[in-house]
Design a protein around this motif. Structure first.
Motif, mmCIF file in Angstrom:
data_model
loop_
_atom_site.group_PDB
_atom_site.id
_atom_site.type_symbol
_atom_site.label_atom_id
_atom_site.label_comp_id
_atom_site.label_asym_id
_atom_site.label_seq_id
_atom_site.Cartn_x
_atom_site.Cartn_y
_atom_site.Cartn_z
ATOM 1 N N SER A 138 0.835 -1.200 0.000
ATOM 2 C CA SER A 138 0.000 0.000 0.000
ATOM 3 C C SER A 138 0.871 1.251 0.000
ATOM 4 O O SER A 138 1.984 1.242 0.517
ATOM 5 C CB SER A 138 -0.940 0.006 1.204
ATOM 6 N N SER A 139 0.337 2.314 -0.598
ATOM 7 C CA SER A 139 1.128 3.535 -0.726
ATOM 8 C C SER A 139 1.485 4.094 0.649
ATOM 9 O O SER A 139 2.621 4.517 0.878
ATOM 10 C CB SER A 139 0.365 4.569 -1.556
ATOM 11 N N ILE A 140 0.531 4.077 1.562
ATOM 12 C CA ILE A 140 0.813 4.639 2.893
ATOM 13 C C ILE A 140 1.800 3.752 3.643
ATOM 14 O O ILE A 140 2.664 4.240 4.370
ATOM 15 C CB ILE A 140 -0.501 4.844 3.692
ATOM 16 N N ARG A 173 4.229 1.971 2.262
ATOM 17 C CA ARG A 173 5.565 2.253 1.711
ATOM 18 C C ARG A 173 6.101 3.569 2.254
ATOM 19 O O ARG A 173 7.276 3.701 2.570
ATOM 20 C CB ARG A 173 5.493 2.303 0.177
ATOM 21 N N LYS A 174 5.178 4.543 2.375
ATOM 22 C CA LYS A 174 5.602 5.833 2.920
ATOM 23 C C LYS A 174 5.988 5.701 4.386
ATOM 24 O O LYS A 174 6.870 6.404 4.864
ATOM 25 C CB LYS A 174 4.472 6.851 2.762
ATOM 26 N N LEU A 175 5.313 4.787 5.098
ATOM 27 C CA LEU A 175 5.651 4.576 6.515
ATOM 28 C C LEU A 175 7.089 4.080 6.637
ATOM 29 O O LEU A 175 7.827 4.505 7.530
ATOM 30 C CB LEU A 175 4.678 3.568 7.141
ATOM 31 N N LEU A 202 9.734 4.334 -4.971
ATOM 32 C CA LEU A 202 8.606 5.266 -4.919
ATOM 33 C C LEU A 202 8.676 6.272 -6.063
ATOM 34 O O LEU A 202 7.655 6.618 -6.658
ATOM 35 C CB LEU A 202 8.595 6.010 -3.573
ATOM 36 N N ALA A 219 7.988 13.138 7.583
ATOM 37 C CA ALA A 219 7.993 11.835 8.268
ATOM 38 C C ALA A 219 6.882 11.792 9.314
ATOM 39 O O ALA A 219 6.143 10.807 9.418
ATOM 40 C CB ALA A 219 9.345 11.581 8.909
ATOM 41 N N THR A 221 3.475 11.585 7.691
ATOM 42 C CA THR A 221 3.180 10.245 7.180
ATOM 43 C C THR A 221 2.748 9.300 8.294
ATOM 44 O O THR A 221 1.855 8.482 8.111
ATOM 45 C CB THR A 221 4.402 9.690 6.438
ATOM 46 N N ILE A 222 3.385 9.432 9.457
ATOM 47 C CA ILE A 222 2.983 8.589 10.592
ATOM 48 C C ILE A 222 1.576 8.963 11.051
ATOM 49 O O ILE A 222 0.870 8.175 11.660
ATOM 50 C CB ILE A 222 3.985 8.750 11.760
#
Lengths: 241, 251
Positions: A8-10, A12-14, A78, A188, A191-192
């Motif tokens: 999931s995109s979120i 991967r961002k995590l 990404l 960061a 995103t969290i």
């Protein structure tokens, strides 16, 4: 559940967020340790010995390396996905909105500058310190001169920053780092999910101030050693050898 | 007194989804500065029809900034340079005599061009179908004071609900990410007691659909919020991240 970190995109961002915060923490410690070199060669070398080829330091190095590698791999991954998501046709006219930070749109470019610097930095220090000990432990051939200086970090600092070119390259990389962190820190936390309307600007400013403190700490050390070595002032370390 | 200006338009023309598009240049004279951007395009289209040429296809409906139908990427900005307006609310008085105006469709993998400046924004509808609703039996209308909601929360939910789903966020984003849209839709429901019950399921379903449809990964550049005609706040994205991650951790 763990699949969402790749699928999931979120998620991967995590991963970018957690590894990024971990690296910010590392940089903060690194900067603090560098400041010790200004004060005392003995103190600095004691840190070098503590973080040399001991099992706990090696575990730490491995974890740190993993942090870097994951952060870098995800960055490229990404970016490839994001470029594809833009579609095949590009806009003919692009005008950056004034609220958008320049750094936020150039994180990968800034990262690549720092990656190149990381190679140089590992060559200047790690390859002459922990790596030499590791080669020796593995039974490799190491000259006694190199072996003597594996925990003499102070000697390597003086050596590296007696060169104006090295000093300049380090400062360029640190400037890139400042821009990277000025966006990276708040991004960061965003995103969290640790953000809201009230804290939005506060978190941005905490990030900028933190980035400034870390980068200034590094630059102060570099510039002082450069000036000391280049002009032969011999005032470092301030508390005597 | 009405002023009029002469302008040059560079408009993206594309026969259909499969054809290769190109820019076409048009010169327009005596355009009243009182006309809206879409009225200016109407004038151009009438001229094209008179010349027995194909008029330019572009989306529009209410022309008062609430339906979310108009789009257009004007001189590098979705809905033009002016903030907090949709293209239909943009007026020619914002342009100068002799201006060259480049008009492009939204460009995003998930918004394929149908024709000229029209794109298929069905992807946003599919995301809504995946979870952008409340599936409770509401019964009769309860008293307004039966479920107390603080003014702050009500305002925040209302602000999120002003999203018209026009797609400017994904169009502005260098990553083609739809996070601002999805976060607004998740927020407007997650903030209120009626929507909270299904918040976890909703966040997971809508994000999964968003990823599946080919939108990019949000990198928090903030271009979406800067270009949003309804000024949807980036703090909604933080809320979506929070809702999604908490839901995933509970799995």
């Amino acid at each position: 559940m763990s699949l969402f970190l790749t699928q999931s995109s979120i998620g991967r961002k995590l991963v970018m967020s957690i590894t990024g915060l971990f690296l910010i923490l590392f940089l903060t410690f690194h900067m603090c340790m560098n400041l010790v070199a200004i004060l005392s060669a003995e103190g600095y070398n004691a840190i070098c010995e503590f973080l040399g080829a001991n099992w706990y330091a090696l575990v730490g190095t491995a974890v740190l390396a993993a942090g870097f590698i994951i952060h870098i791999i995800y960055a490229f991954w990404l970016t490839v996905q994001n470029r594809a998501a833009r579609g095949a046709d590009r806009y003919a006219v692009v005008d950056k909105p004034k609220d958008v930070e320049w750094a936020s749109q150039n994180m990968l470019a800034l990262g690549i500058i720092m990656l190149a610097f990381l190679g140089l930095h590992l060559y200047h220090f790690w390859s002459k310190m922990q790596l030499v000990d590791l080669i020796e432990m593995a039974g490799g051939d190491v000259c006694s001169q190199a072996l003597e200086n594996t925990t003499n970090g102070f000697y390597h600092i003086v050596n590296t920053f007696s060169s104006p070119i090295n000093t300049l390259l380090y400062i360029i990389a640190l400037a890139a780092l400042w821009f990277h962190l000025s966006h990276g820190f708040w991004s960061a936390l965003q995103t969290i999910g640790f953000n809201n309307t009230t804290w939005f600007d506060r978190i941005k400013w905490i990030g900028r101030i933190w980035a400034t403190i870390v980068v200034l700490g590094f630059i102060v050390t570099i510039v002082m050693f450069f000036l000391d070595g280049f002009f032969g002032l011999n005032i470092l370390p301030l508390l005597g050898a | 007194m009405a002023k009029s200006i002469n302008i040059t338009l560079k408009v993206w023309r594309q026969k259909d989804a499969k054809s290769k598009g190109h820019f076409e240049t048009y010169h327009l004279e005596n355009i009243s500065t009182d006309s809206s951007f879409l009225e200016m395009l109407d004038i151009l289209n009438e001229k094209l029809v008179d010349e027995h040429k194909e008029p330019i296809a572009f989306d529009h409906d209410c022309r008062e900034g609430i339906c979310g139908m108009c789009s257009l990427y004007i001189n590098g900005h979705p809905h033009g340079y002016e903030s907090e307006v949709t293209t239909c609310q943009l007026h020619m008085r914002k342009f100068k005599d002799g201006d060259v105006i480049t008009v492009e469709p939204w460009r995003s993998r998930a918004f394929p061009v149908i024709r000229d400046l029209m794109v298929d924004r069905g992807a946003y509808d599919k995301i809504m179908q995946a979870g952008g609703y409340i599936s409770v039996n509401t019964g009769g209308t309860p008293d307004a004071n039966a479920i107390p909601i603080s003014k702050e929360i009500a305002d925040e939910a209302m602000d999120a609900a002003t999203c018209i789903g026009c797609g400017a966020c994904a169009a502005a984003c260098k990553n083609g990410s739809a996070m601002l849209f999805v976060s607004a839709k998740v927020s407007q429901l997650a903030l209120l007691p009626q929507g909270k019950l299904e918040a976890a399921r909703r966040a997971k379903a809508m994000v999964a659909k968003m990823d599946e449809l080919g939108f990019g990964n949000c990198t928090n550049t903030g271009a979406c919020a800067a270009e949003c005609p309804k000024s949807i706040s980036l703090s909604n994205i933080a809320r979506l991240n929070r809702e999604f991650l908490c839901a995933k951790l509970k799995d």
